[in-house]
Write a protein that holds these residues in place. Structure first.
Motif, mmCIF file in Angstrom:
data_model
loop_
_atom_site.group_PDB
_atom_site.id
_atom_site.type_symbol
_atom_site.label_atom_id
_atom_site.label_comp_id
_atom_site.label_asym_id
_atom_site.label_seq_id
_atom_site.Cartn_x
_atom_site.Cartn_y
_atom_site.Cartn_z
ATOM 1 N N ARG A 60 0.842 -1.218 0.000
ATOM 2 C CA ARG A 60 0.000 0.000 0.000
ATOM 3 C C ARG A 60 0.869 1.257 0.000
ATOM 4 N NH1 ARG A 60 -2.605 -1.187 4.846
ATOM 5 N NH2 ARG A 60 -3.810 0.737 4.768
ATOM 6 N N ILE A 61 1.823 1.255 -0.927
ATOM 7 C CA ILE A 61 2.744 2.391 -1.058
ATOM 8 C C ILE A 61 1.983 3.574 -1.670
ATOM 9 C CG2 ILE A 61 4.863 3.218 -2.220
ATOM 10 C CD1 ILE A 61 5.474 1.082 -0.093
ATOM 11 N N GLU A 62 2.182 4.757 -1.081
ATOM 12 C CA GLU A 62 1.455 5.948 -1.543
ATOM 13 C C GLU A 62 2.321 6.911 -2.344
ATOM 14 O OE1 GLU A 62 -1.737 6.920 1.789
ATOM 15 O OE2 GLU A 62 0.155 6.190 2.599
ATOM 16 N N LEU A 63 3.619 6.847 -2.156
ATOM 17 C CA LEU A 63 4.551 7.683 -2.933
ATOM 18 C C LEU A 63 5.765 6.843 -3.275
ATOM 19 C CD1 LEU A 63 4.722 10.929 -0.739
ATOM 20 C CD2 LEU A 63 3.487 10.654 -2.897
ATOM 21 N N LEU A 64 6.253 6.999 -4.492
ATOM 22 C CA LEU A 64 7.463 6.271 -4.890
ATOM 23 C C LEU A 64 8.546 7.303 -5.205
ATOM 24 C CD1 LEU A 64 8.809 3.568 -5.748
ATOM 25 C CD2 LEU A 64 7.747 3.854 -7.999
ATOM 26 N N VAL A 65 9.728 7.103 -4.653
ATOM 27 C CA VAL A 65 10.854 8.003 -4.932
ATOM 28 C C VAL A 65 11.936 7.187 -5.634
ATOM 29 C CG1 VAL A 65 12.629 9.514 -3.951
ATOM 30 C CG2 VAL A 65 10.364 9.402 -2.885
ATOM 31 N N ASP A 66 12.311 7.630 -6.815
ATOM 32 C CA ASP A 66 13.417 6.978 -7.531
ATOM 33 C C ASP A 66 14.671 7.813 -7.299
ATOM 34 O OD1 ASP A 66 15.230 5.834 -9.222
ATOM 35 O OD2 ASP A 66 14.237 6.461 -11.078
ATOM 36 N N ALA A 67 15.544 7.319 -6.428
ATOM 37 C CA ALA A 67 16.802 8.036 -6.148
ATOM 38 C C ALA A 67 17.978 7.143 -6.538
ATOM 39 C CB ALA A 67 16.866 8.429 -4.671
ATOM 40 N N THR A 68 17.781 6.349 -7.585
ATOM 41 C CA THR A 68 18.851 5.462 -8.045
ATOM 42 C C THR A 68 19.875 6.256 -8.864
ATOM 43 O OG1 THR A 68 17.571 4.865 -9.993
ATOM 44 C CG2 THR A 68 17.366 3.405 -8.093
ATOM 45 N N HIS A 69 20.912 5.558 -9.264
ATOM 46 C CA HIS A 69 21.998 6.163 -10.033
ATOM 47 C C HIS A 69 21.500 6.568 -11.425
ATOM 48 C CE1 HIS A 69 25.950 6.209 -12.084
ATOM 49 N NE2 HIS A 69 26.404 6.521 -10.882
ATOM 50 N N PRO A 70 22.026 7.675 -11.995
ATOM 51 C CA PRO A 70 21.543 8.087 -13.324
ATOM 52 C C PRO A 70 21.788 7.058 -14.430
ATOM 53 C CG PRO A 70 23.286 9.556 -12.503
ATOM 54 C CD PRO A 70 22.943 8.639 -11.391
ATOM 55 N N PHE A 71 22.629 6.047 -14.161
ATOM 56 C CA PHE A 71 22.839 4.989 -15.160
ATOM 57 C C PHE A 71 21.992 3.740 -14.860
ATOM 58 C CE2 PHE A 71 26.277 6.366 -18.041
ATOM 59 C CZ PHE A 71 26.555 7.602 -17.473
ATOM 60 N N ALA A 72 21.161 3.800 -13.825
ATOM 61 C CA ALA A 72 20.299 2.645 -13.491
ATOM 62 C C ALA A 72 19.037 2.735 -14.360
ATOM 63 C CB ALA A 72 19.977 2.639 -12.005
ATOM 64 N N VAL A 73 19.208 2.503 -15.644
ATOM 65 C CA VAL A 73 18.128 2.736 -16.618
ATOM 66 C C VAL A 73 16.948 1.808 -16.398
ATOM 67 C CG1 VAL A 73 17.549 2.823 -19.078
ATOM 68 C CG2 VAL A 73 19.834 3.384 -18.351
ATOM 69 N N ARG A 74 17.262 0.528 -16.124
ATOM 70 C CA ARG A 74 16.155 -0.435 -16.018
ATOM 71 C C ARG A 74 15.261 -0.105 -14.830
ATOM 72 N NH1 ARG A 74 16.548 -6.488 -16.025
ATOM 73 N NH2 ARG A 74 18.641 -6.295 -15.157
ATOM 74 N N MET A 75 15.912 0.168 -13.689
ATOM 75 C CA MET A 75 15.122 0.448 -12.482
ATOM 76 C C MET A 75 14.291 1.716 -12.664
ATOM 77 S SD MET A 75 14.573 -0.950 -9.494
ATOM 78 C CE MET A 75 12.861 -0.705 -9.891
ATOM 79 N N SER A 76 14.898 2.752 -13.248
ATOM 80 C CA SER A 76 14.164 4.020 -13.423
ATOM 81 C C SER A 76 13.019 3.859 -14.418
ATOM 82 C CB SER A 76 15.121 5.119 -13.887
ATOM 83 O OG SER A 76 16.026 5.411 -12.854
ATOM 84 N N THR A 77 13.237 3.051 -15.456
ATOM 85 C CA THR A 77 12.178 2.818 -16.446
ATOM 86 C C THR A 77 11.022 2.048 -15.794
ATOM 87 O OG1 THR A 77 13.866 2.784 -18.153
ATOM 88 C CG2 THR A 77 11.735 1.860 -18.759
ATOM 89 N N HIS A 78 11.381 1.045 -14.989
ATOM 90 C CA HIS A 78 10.338 0.273 -14.289
ATOM 91 C C HIS A 78 9.564 1.172 -13.328
ATOM 92 C CE1 HIS A 78 12.617 -3.817 -14.858
ATOM 93 N NE2 HIS A 78 12.218 -3.269 -15.998
#
Ligand code: NAP
Length: 250
Positions: A60-78
């Motif tokens: 029941r996550i209400e906000l998602l924060v993507d603070a991964t590395h700028p080269f973590a393309v797969r995770m950021s795309t997902h």
């Protein structure tokens, strides 16, 4: 929060003890001894975008924060796709890229393979800081003498190399000494941005070392993008204030 960077950790630490949030900090599990905040933490992939959507719903996550590395393309795309499909707002914390100054000797390339080609045919003394998962490409250029610095010991590496297993931040004095001790001619880095590893660029400038910079991959847009931790905290606080008290209170 999808973590794995200094900025992610700083943001997570700023949320420690803040009763407005019940944050969960997530790392990929690539480093043996990751730096973790005093928050609930999880480790390992979600099992692709479907797994991430399932996780967001189950927890029941209400906000998602993507603070991964700028080269973590797969995770950021997902993250972008899962946010859209699960209806969970996404904040991306994307630190600004480094830019060259007039005294810098930068060669900007599109990817790791191009960085290897840019080293040229003549043997050089090269400092590689692109991470332990990107070393295989340099096996194609065995004529160079490499100094390799990674957080995790490399499994695949080019011949003629010296390996340092170290984690930043590094200061200018250390970086200058390292370049001089190993008589480095070329530094290879990703355009990661951020302060923790920037002193190597200043040291290269001072020592007249050429820097081959792998430019960032293109990432899909998030609902909101910010460049630093204070801006991320502002966004979270704003979002929190606009939610009903029971939505985010714990
Ligand atoms: P990636 O190629 O985009 O991610 C590969 C897979 O690893 C993702 O699909 C996901 O698996 C899992 N993953 C990545 N980040 C995760 C996280 N924070 N929490 C849970 N699972 C995660 O990224 P990467 O290059 O492997 O980077 C992995 C981690 O190292 C990231 O947290 C990143 O911030 C950090 N990092 C990367 C670099 C770099 O140069 N790439 C440098 C420094 C730090 P599933 O598909 O199974 O969910």
């Amino acid at each position: 929060m999808l973590g794995g960077t200094s900025e992610a950790l700083a943001l997570a630490r700023a949320l420690e003890g803040d009763r407005r949030y019940a944050a969960v900090y997530s790392v990929a599990g690539r480093t043996r001894d990751p730096r973790l905040p005093v928050l609930a933490c999880r480790c390992g992939g979600f099992g692709g975008v479907e797994g991430l959507i399932e996780y967001l719903r189950a927890e029941r996550i209400e906000l998602l924060v993507d603070a991964t590395h700028p080269f973590a393309v797969r995770m950021s795309t997902h993250a972008v796709e899962a946010s859209r499909r699960a209806g969970v707002p996404l904040l991306a914390l994307r630190r600004p890229a480094w830019t060259p100054g007039p005294a810098d000797r930068w060669v900007q390339v599109a990817d790791i393979a191009a960085a290897c080609v840019a080293l040229g045919p003549a043997p050089r003394r090269v400092f590689l800081t692109t991470g332990h998962t990107d070393l295989a490409a340099f096996c194609a250029a065995p004529q160079h003498r490499y100094l390799i610095r990674t957080v995790e010991p490399p499994t695949v590496r080019p011949p003629h190399c010296t390996c340092l297993t170290q984690r930043g931040p590094f200061d200018l004095e250390q970086e200058r000494a390292l370049l001089r001790e190993h008589r480095i001619e070329i530094l290879v880095t990703k355009n990661s941005g951020g302060a923790a590893t920037a002193p190597k660029l200043a040291a290269a400038r001072e020592c007249g070392v050429t820097v081959i910079v792998v430019e960032r991959p293109r990432l899909p847009s998030a609902d909101q993008e910010v460049g630093d931790v204070p801006a991320a905290l502002d966004w979270l606080a704003d979002h929190c204030a606009r939610s009903r008290p029971t939505d985010l209170g714990v």
